[in-house]
Design an enzyme around this catalytic site. Structure first.
Site, PDB file in Angstrom:
ATOM      1  N   MET A 109      -7.315   9.329   9.871  1.00  0.00           N
ATOM      2  CA  MET A 109      -7.969   9.900   8.671  1.00  0.00           C
ATOM      3  C   MET A 109      -8.950  11.011   9.029  1.00  0.00           C
ATOM      4  O   MET A 109     -10.049  11.078   8.482  1.00  0.00           O
ATOM      5  CB  MET A 109      -8.724   8.789   7.914  1.00  0.00           C
TER       6      MET A 109
ATOM      7  N   LYS B 259      -4.311   3.256  -3.021  1.00  0.00           N
ATOM      8  CA  LYS B 259      -5.629   3.667  -3.511  1.00  0.00           C
ATOM      9  C   LYS B 259      -5.713   5.173  -3.699  1.00  0.00           C
ATOM     10  O   LYS B 259      -6.783   5.732  -3.755  1.00  0.00           O
ATOM     11  CB  LYS B 259      -6.701   3.159  -2.553  1.00  0.00           C
TER      12      LYS B 259
ATOM     13  N   ASP C  53       0.813  -1.216   0.000  1.00  0.00           N
ATOM     14  CA  ASP C  53       0.000   0.000   0.000  1.00  0.00           C
ATOM     15  C   ASP C  53       0.848   1.270   0.000  1.00  0.00           C
ATOM     16  O   ASP C  53       2.043   1.230   0.303  1.00  0.00           O
ATOM     17  CB  ASP C  53      -0.874   0.022   1.255  1.00  0.00           C
TER      18      ASP C  53
HETATM   19  N1  SAH Z   1      -3.819   0.151   8.983  1.00  0.00           N
HETATM   20  C1  SAH Z   1      -3.225   1.442   9.342  1.00  0.00           C
HETATM   21  C2  SAH Z   1      -4.194   2.592   9.163  1.00  0.00           C
HETATM   22  C3  SAH Z   1      -4.623   2.838   7.730  1.00  0.00           C
HETATM   23  S1  SAH Z   1      -5.711   4.183   7.568  1.00  0.00           S
HETATM   24  C4  SAH Z   1      -2.712   1.362  10.769  1.00  0.00           C
HETATM   25  O1  SAH Z   1      -3.011   0.420  11.510  1.00  0.00           O
HETATM   26  O2  SAH Z   1      -1.954   2.267  11.146  1.00  0.00           O
HETATM   27  C5  SAH Z   1      -4.604   5.477   7.158  1.00  0.00           C
HETATM   28  C6  SAH Z   1      -4.454   6.433   8.303  1.00  0.00           C
HETATM   29  O3  SAH Z   1      -3.551   5.927   9.255  1.00  0.00           O
HETATM   30  C7  SAH Z   1      -3.892   7.779   7.927  1.00  0.00           C
HETATM   31  O4  SAH Z   1      -4.877   8.626   7.379  1.00  0.00           O
HETATM   32  C8  SAH Z   1      -3.428   8.275   9.274  1.00  0.00           C
HETATM   33  O5  SAH Z   1      -4.505   8.694  10.065  1.00  0.00           O
HETATM   34  C9  SAH Z   1      -2.893   6.987   9.875  1.00  0.00           C
HETATM   35  N2  SAH Z   1      -1.432   6.833   9.678  1.00  0.00           N
HETATM   36  C10 SAH Z   1      -0.807   5.873   8.979  1.00  0.00           C
HETATM   37  N3  SAH Z   1       0.531   6.005   9.069  1.00  0.00           N
HETATM   38  C11 SAH Z   1       0.746   7.077   9.833  1.00  0.00           C
HETATM   39  C12 SAH Z   1       1.923   7.737  10.318  1.00  0.00           C
HETATM   40  N4  SAH Z   1       3.148   7.307  10.019  1.00  0.00           N
HETATM   41  N5  SAH Z   1       1.775   8.837  11.112  1.00  0.00           N
HETATM   42  C13 SAH Z   1       0.550   9.290  11.442  1.00  0.00           C
HETATM   43  N6  SAH Z   1      -0.589   8.700  11.014  1.00  0.00           N
HETATM   44  C14 SAH Z   1      -0.494   7.622  10.230  1.00  0.00           C
END
Ligand code: SAH
Length: 275
Positions: A191, A77, A55
């Site tokens: 998000m 996506k 992803d």
């Molecule tokens: N499966 C992922 C989340 C996917 S949804 C998990 O468990 O972390 C995507 C959201 O995750 C982003 O919009 C943000 O809110 C968060 N996110 C992912 N990586 C991040 C990072 N390095 N720092 C801050 N927020 C992050």
């Protein structure tokens, strides 16, 4: 300094992990970004996979741990039609497994925290494809750590509420933020930047104080990491004023105060952890 003996023990630990078989899919979390936060299990998947389907939020340095000959398929996506695209990804995983590939499906954070992991498992199960679910460190918890904010602290909170600030497509008004405010526990939002004004309005309407401490952590664990600490009512301004862009985690609640307490005791912590 890591000794040769230490490296040998790591190799032993990796060798003790399960084999990724031909025709099998591992649905694995890559953690929040920096490869330091990968699990050994995800790393073992990277090292064994013939094909890696990853992803947008998986860091390039993580992908580079794959075997040199492995096929790398980007399944981000960004800008796509999310639902149509998810069906394509599901189909691709089934197709690759049926061809006999050892498949690693790699997602940011944990595959089943706002990661469509459930959809993909259901698809694989429906098609009789063997799979494994490999957990990862979810961004919400990693972001709190980077900011020196404890997820739970004795005497402060007894739970934590992880939520998406973004509804599923066509379902933008999912959340009753006023009801969420009534939980009386810290809120960790994924998000949420695009809808932050409506969220803050709802939480205030639900009775949260305008001065409730809040933080936004963007790009947690990455070189571009950013932090803003503010009060609930000022969250939207703090996001625009500090040039904060996705991916970001928003946290609202008294646990945020711990950072200020720590950095008062040890000012160096503020520089080391986050600007
Ligand atoms: N499966 C992922 C989340 C996917 S949804 C998990 O468990 O972390 C995507 C959201 O995750 C982003 O919009 C943000 O809110 C968060 N996110 C992912 N990586 C991040 C990072 N390095 N720092 C801050 N927020 C992050």
């Amino acid at each position: 300094v890591i000794t040769e003996g230490g490296i040998a023990r790591l190799t032993g630990a990796l060798r003790g992990l399960p084999e990724l078989h031909r025709g099998e899919v591992w649905l694995a979390g890559a953690g929040p970004g920096d490869p330091a936060h990968l699990t050994l299990h995800a790393l073992a998947g990277l090292m064994q996979a013939d094909t890696i389907v990853y992803d947008a939020l998986v860091d390039q340095r993580v992908i580079e741990l794959a075997a040199p000959g492995a096929q790398r398929i980007f399944a981000g996506k960004r800008g796509g039609r999310p639902s149509a695209k998810q069906a394509d990804i599901n189909g691709e995983l089934v197709r690759l497994a049926r061809q006999g590939a050892r498949v690693l499906r790699l997602k940011g954070g944990d595959p089943c925290v706002f990661g469509r992991g459930a959809d993909e498992m259901m698809t694989l199960a429906r098609h009789g494809i063997p799979f494994r679910l490999v957990p990862g460190i979810t961004a919400g918890l990693a972001a709190l750590s980077m900011a020196l904010i404890p997820a739970t602290a004795r005497g402060v909170n007894r739970g934590i509420f992880l939520a998406t600030g973004h509804g599923a497509a066509g379902d933008d008004d999912w959340s009753d933020w006023a009801a969420v405010a009534q939980l009386g526990q810290p809120i960790v939002l994924y998000m949420a930047l695009a809808r932050i004004e409506a969220i803050v309005r709802g939480l205030l309407a639900g009775g949260l104080s305008a001065t409730t401490p809040a933080a936004v952590i963007a790009a947690a664990t990455l070189p571009t990491q950013r932090l803003a600490i503010t009060a609930l009512a000022d969250l939207p301004d703090a996001i625009t004023g500090n040039d904060i862009a996705p991916p970001a985690i928003v946290v609202i609640g008294d646990i945020v105060r711990t950072r200020a307490e720590l950095t008062t005791l040890m000012p160096l912590l503020a520089q080391e952890a986050l600007a």
